[in-house]
Enzyme design. Sequence first.
Site, PDB file in Angstrom:
ATOM      1  N   ARG A 218       0.832  -1.187   0.000  1.00 43.16           N
ATOM      2  CA  ARG A 218       0.000   0.000   0.000  1.00 43.16           C
ATOM      3  C   ARG A 218       0.878   1.253   0.000  1.00 43.16           C
ATOM      4  O   ARG A 218       2.066   1.216   0.350  1.00 43.16           O
ATOM      5  CB  ARG A 218      -0.941   0.000   1.196  1.00 43.16           C
ATOM      6  N   GLY A 239       6.384  -2.039  -5.063  1.00 43.59           N
ATOM      7  CA  GLY A 239       6.553  -1.242  -3.857  1.00 43.59           C
ATOM      8  C   GLY A 239       5.504  -0.148  -3.704  1.00 43.59           C
ATOM      9  O   GLY A 239       4.696   0.130  -4.603  1.00 43.59           O
ATOM     10  N   HIS A 240       5.537   0.510  -2.542  1.00 40.83           N
ATOM     11  CA  HIS A 240       4.527   1.511  -2.195  1.00 40.83           C
ATOM     12  C   HIS A 240       4.518   2.688  -3.171  1.00 40.83           C
ATOM     13  O   HIS A 240       5.553   3.153  -3.620  1.00 40.83           O
ATOM     14  CB  HIS A 240       4.740   2.017  -0.765  1.00 40.83           C
ATOM     15  N   ASN A 241       3.312   3.108  -3.529  1.00 39.43           N
ATOM     16  CA  ASN A 241       3.072   4.271  -4.386  1.00 39.43           C
ATOM     17  C   ASN A 241       3.552   4.101  -5.822  1.00 39.43           C
ATOM     18  O   ASN A 241       3.608   5.079  -6.582  1.00 39.43           O
ATOM     19  CB  ASN A 241       3.693   5.537  -3.788  1.00 39.43           C
ATOM     20  N   SER A 259       7.280   4.220  -5.760  1.00 38.19           N
ATOM     21  CA  SER A 259       7.053   5.444  -6.528  1.00 38.19           C
ATOM     22  C   SER A 259       7.552   5.379  -7.968  1.00 38.19           C
ATOM     23  O   SER A 259       7.586   6.407  -8.653  1.00 38.19           O
ATOM     24  CB  SER A 259       7.679   6.661  -5.826  1.00 38.19           C
TER      25      SER A 259
END
Length: 353
Positions: A218, A239-241, A259
């Site tokens: 998340r 991975g996150h974002n 990201s």
Amino acid sequence: MKEFDKAWKLSQVASYLGGNLVGDPERLVLGVASPEEATSKHICVLWEKKSFKELKEDVPVVVPFNWLGPNRVGVEVKDPKLAFVKLLSLFEEPRAAKGEIHPTAVVFDGARVHPRAYVGPLCVVGEGADIAADAVLEAQVFVGKNVHIGEGTVIEPHATIYHDVALGKRCLIHAGVSLGGEGFGFYSVNGKLIKIPQVGGVVIGDDVEIGALTSIDRGTIGNTYIGPGTKIGDCVHIGHNAKIGANCILVAMTGIAGSAVIEDNVIMAAQSGVKDHARIGKGAIIAAKSGVTKDIPPGKIVSGFPARDHREELKIQALTQRLPEMYERLLRLERLCKGVEGEDEEGNSSKAN
């Protein structure tokens, strides 16, 4: 060779595929077979002449137009590879019965399960979760708080859907998938790692497939996003974002750092990876075991580590294979130069005037 409960007439197969029937329209087909295992009870899809010539005449086939002679039985189509995909769906195993919550499942107060949804044995559906019509949760699926499971989405056994995850329609989530786990975020203070809270979610578009044991974290804030139609293989980590566009293909063991942005129609082959905050342009192809360390323009094919233009990488690989030969040539040139200069065994120059 497996046989299914439901048999199809050859005429039905031809109609379904939109092809040209050759032979007995009442001929029954009990399954799809490979050329090596084909029998007269099954149908075989072929697109190479060699395999067609080696197959027994009594085996029904799906082949390109104008391949079938008077002694053959089957269906002629424009695109046999596409026909193969469609044909397999006729014999696909049916999913669990709809409209049932298994007695061993735990559905918390405030959760909404549509009357046509199926919740299997030992599943857990958290408070505020919403399971739409025709969704299927197989055995031991965990669905956290405020999760949305879209219409017709299927979640295989042992998948974990953490809180604040939204799944679109007709997705397929394979066994052991983790969606919405905490992203890997830490801040170093005087050598000590302090955990950064991850308070975002995950949004997954329609018609996404996610392979077994894949994990999608998340967002730290905001959401990790997977675009519609994207297909993700086994053991992939996102991975996150990270933002993944529409109709991408992420093959097994791909790793995408936090990201990173993957635009539409990108292909990332097995064991490839991309660093955090890097962007891969629309339609780019990342070859197997490549490591993307900077932005990749749209439509580019890259390979190697660090990932570079594929043609350049191939040249580097070709030259690398010649290093032993080039090293020997360098030694010979070095010995020749020493002879011209008149160096002795200790390397002392004795060049004459």
